[in-house]
Design an enzyme around this catalytic site. Structure first.
Site, short mmCIF file in Angstrom:
data_model
loop_
_atom_site.label_atom_id
_atom_site.label_comp_id
_atom_site.label_asym_id
_atom_site.label_seq_id
_atom_site.Cartn_x
_atom_site.Cartn_y
_atom_site.Cartn_z
N ASP A 183 -11.01 -16.57 30.31
CA ASP A 183 -10.05 -16.92 31.37
C ASP A 183 -10.77 -17.46 32.60
O ASP A 183 -10.16 -17.86 33.58
CB ASP A 183 -9.13 -15.73 31.72
CG ASP A 183 -9.89 -14.53 32.25
OD1 ASP A 183 -11.14 -14.55 32.25
OD2 ASP A 183 -9.23 -13.56 32.68
N ASP A 224 -9.62 -14.49 25.61
CA ASP A 224 -9.34 -13.54 26.69
C ASP A 224 -7.85 -13.32 26.86
O ASP A 224 -7.08 -14.29 26.90
CB ASP A 224 -9.88 -14.11 28.02
CG ASP A 224 -11.19 -13.49 28.45
OD1 ASP A 224 -11.49 -12.36 28.01
OD2 ASP A 224 -11.90 -14.13 29.24
N LYS A 277 -10.16 -10.38 23.81
CA LYS A 277 -10.98 -9.59 24.73
C LYS A 277 -10.12 -9.18 25.91
O LYS A 277 -9.27 -9.94 26.35
CB LYS A 277 -12.18 -10.41 25.22
CG LYS A 277 -12.98 -9.71 26.32
CD LYS A 277 -14.33 -10.36 26.56
CE LYS A 277 -14.34 -11.53 27.49
NZ LYS A 277 -13.86 -11.24 28.87
N GLU A 305 -10.25 -6.66 29.73
CA GLU A 305 -11.14 -6.03 30.72
C GLU A 305 -10.74 -4.59 31.01
O GLU A 305 -9.55 -4.28 31.11
CB GLU A 305 -11.10 -6.84 32.03
CG GLU A 305 -11.64 -8.25 31.90
CD GLU A 305 -11.58 -9.03 33.21
OE1 GLU A 305 -11.26 -8.44 34.26
OE2 GLU A 305 -11.88 -10.24 33.17
N GLU A 327 -20.78 -7.36 32.27
CA GLU A 327 -20.90 -8.42 33.29
C GLU A 327 -21.52 -7.85 34.57
O GLU A 327 -20.99 -6.90 35.16
CB GLU A 327 -19.52 -9.04 33.59
CG GLU A 327 -19.61 -10.13 34.65
CD GLU A 327 -18.40 -11.06 34.71
OE1 GLU A 327 -17.55 -11.01 33.81
OE2 GLU A 327 -18.34 -11.84 35.67
O1 KIV Z 1 -13.87 -15.49 31.22
C1 KIV Z 1 -15.05 -15.59 30.81
O2 KIV Z 1 -15.60 -16.68 30.66
C2 KIV Z 1 -15.75 -14.35 30.53
C3 KIV Z 1 -17.23 -14.42 30.36
C4 KIV Z 1 -17.86 -14.66 31.67
C5 KIV Z 1 -17.77 -13.24 29.68
O3 KIV Z 1 -15.16 -13.32 30.48
#
Ligand code: KIV
Length: 257
Positions: A42, A81, A110, A112, A176
């Protein structure tokens, strides 16, 4: 767990895991040759749309970019994401994750967070949706982008969260901007691969935003290493095109009908 995910996990302690972001087919098809994992991050909100944060990224944006990326990814694990406010509870997360998977044919999603998202992760995994975790700096909720793990209390929470995510069944965790020795400890402690971005060489693999790596996105972060200056190459090519057009050297007969 499907074979692609099992093989990905098996890379831990065998070979370093190469991960990069992609937001479109053309970039995805180039990096796919070299990557183990391609993330439709994202981060596209700030990188492509100049949003001040990833909070404004929508599910539809993620789905459309992922459909493009899917056309370029042949061998890597493709992870998408889940954007901000699309996984506030297990029911919402499941409905949106199913939408992402069915529309984009990605391999995994993914999201968070630590303890707060454990129930959500369990629900997704129970429904056969592979999940990658993300700890440390969490751009969807971050107030600042300072690295994590300086204070003992913060270290304990991140280490605890990594174990909770592992128990919940994630197949990997992005770390991160996590302090080096903490990233090392987490990587030693959990059995699934850690993928670092600004989290030291001790992680099982590394991820970078491709636009940062190739010098297309101007970002001044300590964790970014610019491996090429694609802006210069584009600039030179466009300048040559411009000169040819001005001098009527393009198109020649070869490029005409
Ligand atoms: O959104 C993204 O690109 C990420 C990476 C930085 C791991 O989550």
């Amino acid at each position: 767990m499907n074979n692609k995910i099992i093989n990905f996990i098996k890379k831990k302690n065998k070979s370093k895991i190469i991960s990069l972001t992609a937001y479109s087919k053309n970039i995805a098809s180039i990096i796919d040759r070299h990557c183990d994992l391609i993330l439709v991050g994202d981060s596209l909100g700030s990188v492509l749309y100049s949003f001040s944060s990833t909070k404004k990224v929508t599910l539809d944006m993620m789905i459309e970019h992922s459909k493009s990326v899917r056309m370029g990814v042949k061998k890597s694990l493709m992870v998408v994401d889940m954007p901000h406010n699309t996984y506030r509870n297990p029911k919402e997360a499941l409905s949106n994750a199913k939408k992402i998977i069915s529309k984009t044919k990605c391999d995994a999603i993914k999201l968070e967070g630590g303890k707060k998202v454990v129930q959500i992760i369990k629900t997704l995994i129970k429904n056969k949706i592979p999940v990658m975790g993300h700890l440390g700096v969490l751009p969807q909720s971050a107030i600042n982008f300072k690295f994590k793990g300086k204070e003992i209390a913060e270290r304990k929470i991140i280490l605890r969260d990594s174990k909770l995510l592992e128990e919940a069944g994630v197949f990997s965790i992005v770390l991160e901007c996590v302090e080096s020795s903490l990233a090392k400890e987490i990587t030693k402690t959990i059995k699934v691969p850690t993928i670092g971005i600004g989290a030291s060489v001790h992680c099982d693999g590394q991820v970078l935003v491709t636009d940062d790596l190739i010098g297309l996105n101007k970002i001044n972060a300590r964790f970014v290493k610019r491996y090429s200056n694609i802006e210069k190459q584009i600039n030179e090519a466009v300048l040559k095109f411009k000169k040819d057009v001005v001098k009527s050297k393009f198109p020649t007969k070869k490029h005409s009908y």
